[in-house]
Design an enzyme around this catalytic site. Structure first.
Site, PDB file in Angstrom:
ATOM      1  N   LYS A  13      16.271 103.051  -1.463  1.00 33.60           N
ATOM      2  CA  LYS A  13      15.021 102.361  -1.830  1.00 33.60           C
ATOM      3  C   LYS A  13      13.856 103.345  -1.936  1.00 33.60           C
ATOM      4  CE  LYS A  13      15.114  99.584   1.766  1.00 33.60           C
ATOM      5  NZ  LYS A  13      16.341 100.089   2.420  1.00 33.60           N
ATOM      6  N   ARG A  88      11.469  91.398   4.693  1.00 37.31           N
ATOM      7  CA  ARG A  88      12.741  91.660   5.361  1.00 37.31           C
ATOM      8  C   ARG A  88      13.220  90.465   6.163  1.00 37.31           C
ATOM      9  NH1 ARG A  88      12.552  97.584   5.818  1.00 37.31           N
ATOM     10  NH2 ARG A  88      14.434  98.316   6.805  1.00 37.31           N
TER      11      ARG A  88
HETATM   12  P1  AP5 Z   1      16.546 106.604   0.987  1.00 30.88           P
HETATM   13  O1  AP5 Z   1      15.936 106.606  -0.361  1.00 30.88           O
HETATM   14  O2  AP5 Z   1      15.798 107.253   2.101  1.00 30.88           O
HETATM   15  O3  AP5 Z   1      17.040 105.136   1.375  1.00 30.88           O
HETATM   16  P2  AP5 Z   1      16.238 103.846   1.865  1.00 30.88           P
HETATM   17  O4  AP5 Z   1      16.897 102.678   1.276  1.00 30.88           O
HETATM   18  O5  AP5 Z   1      14.754 104.038   1.621  1.00 30.88           O
HETATM   19  O6  AP5 Z   1      16.589 103.941   3.384  1.00 30.88           O
HETATM   20  P3  AP5 Z   1      15.798 103.608   4.713  1.00 30.88           P
HETATM   21  O7  AP5 Z   1      16.762 103.965   5.811  1.00 30.88           O
HETATM   22  O8  AP5 Z   1      14.443 104.268   4.738  1.00 30.88           O
HETATM   23  O9  AP5 Z   1      15.645 102.111   4.626  1.00 30.88           O
HETATM   24  P4  AP5 Z   1      15.465 101.201   5.814  1.00 30.88           P
HETATM   25  O10 AP5 Z   1      15.260  99.926   5.120  1.00 30.88           O
HETATM   26  O11 AP5 Z   1      16.508 101.225   6.853  1.00 30.88           O
HETATM   27  O12 AP5 Z   1      14.252 101.891   6.595  1.00 30.88           O
HETATM   28  P5  AP5 Z   1      12.686 101.723   6.510  1.00 30.88           P
HETATM   29  O13 AP5 Z   1      12.079 103.047   6.481  1.00 30.88           O
HETATM   30  O14 AP5 Z   1      12.307 100.737   5.444  1.00 30.88           O
HETATM   31  O15 AP5 Z   1      17.999 107.304   0.826  1.00 30.88           O
HETATM   32  C1  AP5 Z   1      18.833 107.501   1.944  1.00 30.88           C
HETATM   33  C2  AP5 Z   1      19.559 108.847   1.803  1.00 30.88           C
HETATM   34  O16 AP5 Z   1      20.493 108.766   0.729  1.00 30.88           O
HETATM   35  C3  AP5 Z   1      18.631 110.027   1.472  1.00 30.88           C
HETATM   36  O17 AP5 Z   1      19.111 111.162   2.131  1.00 30.88           O
HETATM   37  C4  AP5 Z   1      18.755 110.184  -0.051  1.00 30.88           C
HETATM   38  O18 AP5 Z   1      18.545 111.525  -0.463  1.00 30.88           O
HETATM   39  C5  AP5 Z   1      20.185 109.729  -0.290  1.00 30.88           C
HETATM   40  N1  AP5 Z   1      20.356 109.025  -1.563  1.00 30.88           N
HETATM   41  C6  AP5 Z   1      19.509 108.138  -2.142  1.00 30.88           C
HETATM   42  N2  AP5 Z   1      20.034 107.647  -3.272  1.00 30.88           N
HETATM   43  C7  AP5 Z   1      21.246 108.233  -3.417  1.00 30.88           C
HETATM   44  C8  AP5 Z   1      22.285 108.123  -4.400  1.00 30.88           C
HETATM   45  N3  AP5 Z   1      22.159 107.316  -5.466  1.00 30.88           N
HETATM   46  N4  AP5 Z   1      23.402 108.866  -4.232  1.00 30.88           N
HETATM   47  C9  AP5 Z   1      23.538 109.691  -3.152  1.00 30.88           C
HETATM   48  N5  AP5 Z   1      22.589 109.840  -2.193  1.00 30.88           N
HETATM   49  C10 AP5 Z   1      21.459 109.119  -2.323  1.00 30.88           C
HETATM   50  O19 AP5 Z   1      12.408 100.999   7.890  1.00 30.88           O
HETATM   51  C11 AP5 Z   1      12.615 101.686   9.113  1.00 30.88           C
HETATM   52  C12 AP5 Z   1      12.384 100.727  10.278  1.00 30.88           C
HETATM   53  O20 AP5 Z   1      11.033 100.212  10.227  1.00 30.88           O
HETATM   54  C13 AP5 Z   1      13.258  99.476  10.290  1.00 30.88           C
HETATM   55  O21 AP5 Z   1      14.515  99.712  10.893  1.00 30.88           O
HETATM   56  C14 AP5 Z   1      12.381  98.523  11.096  1.00 30.88           C
HETATM   57  O22 AP5 Z   1      12.469  98.807  12.471  1.00 30.88           O
HETATM   58  C15 AP5 Z   1      10.985  98.842  10.628  1.00 30.88           C
HETATM   59  N6  AP5 Z   1      10.560  98.033   9.468  1.00 30.88           N
HETATM   60  C16 AP5 Z   1      10.353  98.490   8.202  1.00 30.88           C
HETATM   61  N7  AP5 Z   1       9.986  97.473   7.387  1.00 30.88           N
HETATM   62  C17 AP5 Z   1       9.979  96.358   8.158  1.00 30.88           C
HETATM   63  C18 AP5 Z   1       9.705  94.995   7.886  1.00 30.88           C
HETATM   64  N8  AP5 Z   1       9.362  94.579   6.653  1.00 30.88           N
HETATM   65  N9  AP5 Z   1       9.818  94.107   8.901  1.00 30.88           N
HETATM   66  C19 AP5 Z   1      10.155  94.516  10.145  1.00 30.88           C
HETATM   67  N10 AP5 Z   1      10.432  95.792  10.472  1.00 30.88           N
HETATM   68  C20 AP5 Z   1      10.343  96.714   9.492  1.00 30.88           C
END
Ligand code: AP5
Length: 215
Positions: A13, A88
């Site tokens: 994402k 979420r």
């Molecule tokens: P990346 O682009 O970083 O993936 P992502 O989907 O953004 O992953 P996140 O882990 O950041 O999502 P998340 O939803 O768990 O965490 P968030 O930060 O929102 O890619 C991942 C990896 O894969 C990278 O190394 C990239 O290079 C690689 N990659 C990408 N595309 C690829 C491809 N096509 N092929 C190969 N490799 C690839 O949230 C973190 C925490 O915050 C949550 O756990 C929660 O505690 C809190 N939080 C956030 N939002 C909320 C909410 N709305 N409500 C409540 N709590 C929340």
């Protein structure tokens, strides 16, 4: 244009949101990045959510919704924005609906075992937010950000055990939103198993499809 980029942890994402934001000139609003910034700055919000993030659980809906309301009221959101990681929960989706009418929800789908490998190998730049992967998207110089030269770090919640918990939380609390948005005709499925450029191409096609229908 108001877009939501949706999908399980590490689906790509953030990577794709940065590219779409550049392509369409709309800001990426990542609730994960906003929360991590609070944690890094040790603000009252950061103190409250640090443990929650490290444990792979979700932050409280009221706090997250308030954060989004404040962010989307900024002038740079006037022509639209891209929500990354929000909504979420069903409660967050209803609150978003009260705020605005989103144009499109882009649902990136990836096999769970691939997600674990993507998360564990992820490295991020704490300064400019660039995202890398040790195998799939390595920086030119190992451990150093291509964009700003800062040392890269691993996120605290990218340990395998925590990643698996985040996937479980996603299945229980977030995945039900897929059918909610599908039933509203707003959701497009994207095959996230392709490489970064292959996924981006599908996303752009989906966004262009919606742009064509607008006046
Ligand atoms: P990346 O682009 O970083 O993936 P992502 O989907 O953004 O992953 P996140 O882990 O950041 O999502 P998340 O939803 O768990 O965490 P968030 O930060 O929102 O890619 C991942 C990896 O894969 C990278 O190394 C990239 O290079 C690689 N990659 C990408 N595309 C690829 C491809 N096509 N092929 C190969 N490799 C690839 O949230 C973190 C925490 O915050 C949550 O756990 C929660 O505690 C809190 N939080 C956030 N939002 C909320 C909410 N709305 N409500 C409540 N709590 C929340």
């Amino acid at each position: 244009m108001k877009l939501v980029i949706f999908g399980p942890p590490s689906a790509g994402k953030g990577t794709q949101a940065q590219k779409l934001s550049k392509r369409y000139g709309i800001p990426q609003i990542s609730t994960g990045d906003l929360l991590r910034d609070h944690v890094a700055r040790k603000t009252p919000i950061g103190m409250k959510v640090k443990e929650i993030l490290d444990a792979g659980r979700l932050g409280p809906d009221d706090l997250i919704v308030q954060m989004i309301k404040e962010r989307v009221s900024q002038p740079d959101c006037r022509d639209g924005y891209l929500l990354d990681g929000f909504p979420r929960t069903m409660n967050q989706a209803r609150e978003l609906e009260k705020m605005t009418d989103v144009d499109l929800v882009l649902n990136i789908m990836v096999d769970p075992e691939v997600l674990v490998e993507r998360a564990v190998g992820r490295r991020i730049c704490p300064k400019c937010g660039a995202v890398y992967h040790v195998k799939f998207n390595p920086p030119k110089r190992q451990g150093i950000c291509d964009k700003c030269g800062s040392p890269l770090i691993q996120r605290d919640d990218d340990k395998e055990e925590t990643v698996r918990r985040r996937l479980k939380v996603y299945q229980e609390q977030t995945a039900p939103l897929i059918e909610y948005y599908r039933s509203k005709g707003k959701l497009v499925d994207i095959d996230g198993s392709k490489g970064i450029e292959g996924v981006f191409e599908q996303l752009v096609n989906a966004v262009e499809g919606v742009r064509k229908t607008r006046p």
